[in-house]
Design an enzyme around this catalytic site. Structure first.
Site, PDB file in Angstrom:
ATOM      1  N   SER A  86      44.238  41.752  29.709  1.00  0.00           N
ATOM      2  CA  SER A  86      43.761  41.272  28.607  1.00  0.00           C
ATOM      3  C   SER A  86      44.631  41.497  27.325  1.00  0.00           C
ATOM      4  O   SER A  86      45.708  42.051  27.631  1.00  0.00           O
ATOM      5  CB  SER A  86      42.250  41.961  28.258  1.00  0.00           C
ATOM      6  OG  SER A  86      41.341  41.993  29.247  1.00  0.00           O
TER       7      SER A  86
ATOM      8  N   SER B 241      41.512  37.602  32.541  1.00  0.00           N
ATOM      9  CA  SER B 241      41.903  38.111  31.249  1.00  0.00           C
ATOM     10  C   SER B 241      41.034  37.891  29.912  1.00  0.00           C
ATOM     11  O   SER B 241      40.662  36.965  29.660  1.00  0.00           O
ATOM     12  CB  SER B 241      43.503  37.614  30.901  1.00  0.00           C
ATOM     13  OG  SER B 241      44.216  38.147  29.883  1.00  0.00           O
TER      14      SER B 241
ATOM     15  N   ASP C 247      41.077  37.498  26.326  1.00  0.00           N
ATOM     16  CA  ASP C 247      41.917  37.286  25.104  1.00  0.00           C
ATOM     17  C   ASP C 247      41.190  37.145  23.817  1.00  0.00           C
ATOM     18  O   ASP C 247      40.629  35.802  23.741  1.00  0.00           O
ATOM     19  CB  ASP C 247      42.940  36.389  25.463  1.00  0.00           C
ATOM     20  CG  ASP C 247      43.358  36.110  26.901  1.00  0.00           C
ATOM     21  OD1 ASP C 247      44.023  37.358  27.111  1.00  0.00           O
ATOM     22  OD2 ASP C 247      43.728  35.314  27.668  1.00  0.00           O
TER      23      ASP C 247
END
Length: 354
Positions: free
Chosen positions: A232, A270, A272
């Site tokens: 992340s 991930s 984000d």
């Protein structure tokens, strides 16, 4: 190789090239580094006062929602931040949120009684490759240590929440930067800070050059190549420009431009998330206190800030990579520093050159 990361863009930086170039902003770390425990807490304070009483305008943009952060729902609804911004590992979120609530209660005992509740704001990344997250080593005391140590000097790399983070298959962590622009006839500072824990080795781009193939080849030789992305990145933006929550969300979205320049595709695993805050004014918690009459920056003057965000985020990610040290943690797992794997990066031919 030194810790001098490549310089991004033509805009000047502030004296520290850090988010703390925005007046009033401070950052503190608590780093845990012992054997299988490689983790920590990082705290960003928009001002030194009581954030519950004097909130700051804020907005978030979720670029990819694979995350376990806390506090985003109310932030989106009200457009105000009422605790410091905390960063930690995924399983540290509950302890850090509890610490934020206790800290607010200590200053305002009426919270949850005659006063409204407080909205803790904690962001996370998964540092499980280097850190034994299941031991849940992060405690409320670690949040307090990071909070109380907040200063204008910001150590970068494998510190605080960044201690156990990985980025492009090498060591990631905390990076920060700042850019100075003129907008609407006024000097404006835009500061950025990232918790970088994303990307596959083959994706890395530095200054537009695709260095990923070389990085992946060297990591495969060293048998340290990363598994499919499960990381992340948290992207924090602060500015002293007078912006409202809607405008701040527009700034937060531009963090994705800087992130993409480094090679990220906002991968499936991930999380984000970008957050933008303005320190130009505060919003009173007390309904009897008048709201401030602030002349917001005109929409037509936002482009310089957008550029500063994109450049500042890219720069902060490079700082995280260049200033991180090699770390060995859980089960002997190691993440090498980029500066050890690609010490000759500047002399390498661009892999995508003819």
């Amino acid at each position: 190789m030194s810790d001098m990361a490549p310089r991004v863009g033509p805009l000047p930086s502030g004296p520290r090239d850090a988010i703390t170039d925005v007046p009033g902003v401070t950052v503190g770390h608590c780093t845990l580094s012992e054997g299988a425990i490689q983790t920590g807490v990082t705290v960003i304070r928009p001002h030194a006062g009581d954030l519950y009483h004097d909130r700051v305008p804020a907005a978030a943009a979720v670029l990819n929602g694979f995350g376990k952060s806390i506090g985003l729902m109310q932030l989106e609804e009200l457009g105000a931040l009422e605790t410091p911004i905390a960063l930690t590992n995924t399983f540290g979120v509950p302890a850090v949120a509890a610490a934020q609530i206790r800290a607010a209660l200590a200053v305002n005992p009426g919270i949850g009684r005659e006063l409204p509740t407080v909205n803790p704001l904690v962001f996370e990344c998964n540092d499980g490759h280097l850190n034994d997250m299941a031991r849940m080593a992060v405690t409320e005391a670690h949040y307090r240590q990071a909070h109380d140590s907040a200063d204008v000097t910001v150590p970068e790399g494998a510190v605080g929440a960044g201690r156990g983070m990985s980025c492009f298959g090498v060591k990631g962590g905390i990076g920060t930067a700042s850019r100075l622009v003129e907008a609407g006839g006024r000097a404006v500072t835009v500061g950025t800070l990232v918790l970088a824990n994303f990307g596959r080795p083959s994706q890395l781009r530095v200054g537009g050059r695709a260095l990923g193939p070389v990085l992946a080849e060297r990591l495969e030789t060293a048998r340290t190549v990363a598994k499919p992305e499960k990381g992340s990145i948290i992207l924090v933006i602060a500015t002293d420009a007078a912006l409202d929550a809607r405008q701040l969300r527009r700034l937060a979205l531009r963090a994705g431009a800087g992130l993409a320049r480094t090679g990220s595709v906002f991968g499936h695993g991930s999380g984000d998330i970008a957050l933008a805050v303005s320190t130009a004014y505060t919003l009173p918690q007390d309904p009897g206190t008048p709201m401030p009459a602030v002349a917001m920056l005109h929409e037509a003057h936002l482009d310089p800030l957008f550029e500063a965000v994109a450049d500042g985020i890219e720069q902060a990610i490079l700082h995280a990579l260049w200033r991180a040290e090699t770390v060995t943690g859980r089960n002997g797992h190691t993440r090498q520093a980029l500066t050890e794997v690609l010490p000759d990066w500047g002399a390498l031919p661009a892999p995508d050159a003819p």
